[in-house]
Design a protein around this motif. Sequence first.
Motif, PDB file in Angstrom:
ATOM      1  N   HIS A 171       2.933  23.099   9.150  1.00  9.70           N
ATOM      2  CA  HIS A 171       3.214  23.096  10.578  1.00  9.70           C
ATOM      3  C   HIS A 171       4.727  23.129  10.768  1.00  9.70           C
ATOM      4  CE1 HIS A 171      -0.845  21.260  12.060  1.00  9.70           C
ATOM      5  NE2 HIS A 171      -1.001  22.275  11.240  1.00  9.70           N
ATOM      6  N   HIS A 242      -3.334  22.324  14.900  1.00 11.81           N
ATOM      7  CA  HIS A 242      -4.180  21.935  13.776  1.00 11.81           C
ATOM      8  C   HIS A 242      -5.492  22.719  13.780  1.00 11.81           C
ATOM      9  CE1 HIS A 242      -3.588  18.241  11.108  1.00 11.81           C
ATOM     10  NE2 HIS A 242      -4.417  19.041  10.466  1.00 11.81           N
ATOM     11  N   LYS A 260      -2.054  20.597   3.543  1.00 15.43           N
ATOM     12  CA  LYS A 260      -1.409  20.684   4.861  1.00 15.43           C
ATOM     13  C   LYS A 260      -0.134  19.852   4.816  1.00 15.43           C
ATOM     14  CE  LYS A 260      -0.263  19.215   9.057  1.00 15.43           C
ATOM     15  NZ  LYS A 260       0.629  18.058   9.332  1.00 15.43           N
ATOM     16  N   ASP A 262       3.950  18.993   6.863  1.00 15.95           N
ATOM     17  CA  ASP A 262       4.967  19.211   7.877  1.00 15.95           C
ATOM     18  C   ASP A 262       6.148  19.898   7.205  1.00 15.95           C
ATOM     19  OD1 ASP A 262       3.412  18.017   9.800  1.00 15.95           O
ATOM     20  OD2 ASP A 262       4.384  16.058   9.634  1.00 15.95           O
ATOM     21  N   CYS A 288      -5.183  11.664   1.163  1.00 16.25           N
ATOM     22  CA  CYS A 288      -4.038  11.465   2.047  1.00 16.25           C
ATOM     23  C   CYS A 288      -3.454  10.069   1.854  1.00 16.25           C
ATOM     24  CB  CYS A 288      -4.477  11.627   3.502  1.00 16.25           C
ATOM     25  SG  CYS A 288      -5.708  10.388   4.018  1.00 16.25           S
ATOM     26  N   CYS A 320      -5.377   9.187   8.301  1.00 17.71           N
ATOM     27  CA  CYS A 320      -4.438   9.842   7.386  1.00 17.71           C
ATOM     28  C   CYS A 320      -3.122  10.123   8.093  1.00 17.71           C
ATOM     29  CB  CYS A 320      -5.012  11.162   6.893  1.00 17.71           C
ATOM     30  SG  CYS A 320      -6.446  11.026   5.819  1.00 17.71           S
ATOM     31  N   GLY A 322      -0.270  12.401   8.929  1.00 23.43           N
ATOM     32  CA  GLY A 322      -0.388  13.849   9.015  1.00 23.43           C
ATOM     33  C   GLY A 322       0.695  14.634   8.305  1.00 23.43           C
ATOM     34  N   TYR A 325      -1.674  16.188   3.586  1.00 22.93           N
ATOM     35  CA  TYR A 325      -2.986  15.823   3.056  1.00 22.93           C
ATOM     36  C   TYR A 325      -3.584  17.003   2.307  1.00 22.93           C
ATOM     37  CZ  TYR A 325      -5.267  18.078   7.158  1.00 22.93           C
ATOM     38  OH  TYR A 325      -5.703  18.966   8.111  1.00 22.93           O
ATOM     39  N   ASP A 348      -2.491  14.174  16.436  1.00 24.83           N
ATOM     40  CA  ASP A 348      -3.311  15.093  15.658  1.00 24.83           C
ATOM     41  C   ASP A 348      -3.824  14.490  14.361  1.00 24.83           C
ATOM     42  OD1 ASP A 348      -0.629  15.175  14.655  1.00 24.83           O
ATOM     43  OD2 ASP A 348      -1.114  17.008  13.573  1.00 24.83           O
ATOM     44  N   ASP A 349      -3.040  13.594  13.727  1.00 22.87           N
ATOM     45  CA  ASP A 349      -3.525  13.015  12.478  1.00 22.87           C
ATOM     46  C   ASP A 349      -4.719  12.102  12.712  1.00 22.87           C
ATOM     47  OD1 ASP A 349      -1.893  11.227  13.805  1.00 22.87           O
ATOM     48  OD2 ASP A 349      -0.473  10.970  12.155  1.00 22.87           O
ATOM     49  N   VAL A 352      -7.825  14.467  13.756  1.00 22.08           N
ATOM     50  CA  VAL A 352      -8.440  15.188  12.644  1.00 22.08           C
ATOM     51  C   VAL A 352      -9.102  14.238  11.656  1.00 22.08           C
ATOM     52  CG1 VAL A 352      -7.967  16.663  10.640  1.00 22.08           C
ATOM     53  CG2 VAL A 352      -6.946  17.192  12.859  1.00 22.08           C
ATOM     54  N   SER A 353      -8.350  13.207  11.211  1.00 20.57           N
ATOM     55  CA  SER A 353      -8.854  12.362  10.126  1.00 20.57           C
ATOM     56  C   SER A 353      -9.788  11.248  10.589  1.00 20.57           C
ATOM     57  CB  SER A 353      -7.682  11.759   9.346  1.00 20.57           C
ATOM     58  OG  SER A 353      -6.942  10.851  10.156  1.00 20.57           O
TER      59      SER A 353
END
Length: 415
Positions: A171, A242, A260, A262, A288, A320, A322, A325, A348-349, A352-353
Amino acid sequence: MGFIFQRRYFYSSVVLLCISVYLYISAWAMSNRSTLKQNNLCKVTVNYGVVNGRTNIVARPKGNLSSHGIHEGHLSNATLTRKRTSDTLPTVTSARRSSSTAAVTSPTRTTTPVFPPTLVRGKDLSPVISEFFELKSNETKDHFVNLHRFQFSLNSNACRSGSTFLVIIIHSAPGNTKKRNLIRETFGSIGCYRDRHKTVVFMLAAVKQQRERDALRYESQMYGDIVQGNFPDSYKNLVRKHIMAMHWFKYNCNAKHILKLDDDTFVNPYRIIDHILSTKPEGLTIGCKLLRGQRPSRNKTSKWHTPESEYPFSVLPPFCLGFAYLTTPESWAAMYKVSKTNRLMSMDDVYVSVVLAMKAGVQKTDFSDILVQCPRNKTFDYKELNRKAIVIDRTAHCGPIPFRHWKQIQYDNEN
């Protein structure tokens, strides 16, 4: 003449009789072969499974296997043997098949529960949290998270061929050109290690300024590693980015593993491939850095601000971080699917997780043992940096410092 005619008639009858016997025997043989083939097919029928973590097996229906390579699961004396579904299936007797089925449908004990409880005053809130995020019939669906209406102004064919072992999906913000170039010059420059192919792809969203668009188009033409979506690029849109990455992967990439990241995270590509080869992550799993017992930030000035309307609970489930992971195509496909029916949140973390992983049945496993903590004095122990896979730098304290060790890492691993 009559005698000759009778002899010809007799010979013709004999020939017809022989032909009839031959056809009968052939039909019987074909029928018997078909029956034998069906019996053999019954003998080789096994239960397909995917691995949740290192020990947990989850039953999967036969047929309709994805192109990303769902594996067979087979247990024998507590030893897990994995084969690709495209390989020849082993012969299994009825008794053996029954015991294998029992082993698959009764998951073995694992040290890490799939969904650790979210306890508040002794009560597990996980079911309530899961129910909260379910979209109601009268609620508006998000154009991207729920409806998946993504379009790409820039795209990449970096891992379309199917020979990619690991794709690193990063990302990035449109203005972070220097960070992307630093990655390209360091760990992104390694295309193969231990005969496993690796590639890097950057995920960006839309920008308003024409000058920025032109710069990104030029960068994409130069490197072929940029994917740009059709919503504004902002911190609040990380959830959409994401899901966009999952959408892109589904239709444009055929890699076996997904890391994935950053764009400010340093990875030792040699060690991450070694880690994958030794742990063999597959099925519904995410590796993660797990955080437990965290509370949502109600501070409106914080970049992690989570309003009560978005998350009304006082504690966050284990989630997790972000920044990095490691996951599988099966996990992303499952979470991408359930995102259609779950309302979004800005973190977002967590989304998603926790939200998607909970609905999709994805297990989280902690991989702190492969992380290098950013030291307070910013001086890295080179041996540790070359022994571990990912640098964790939550406060951007070290920044590009670990990247300065890249040439030594590369030299030591390739010479």
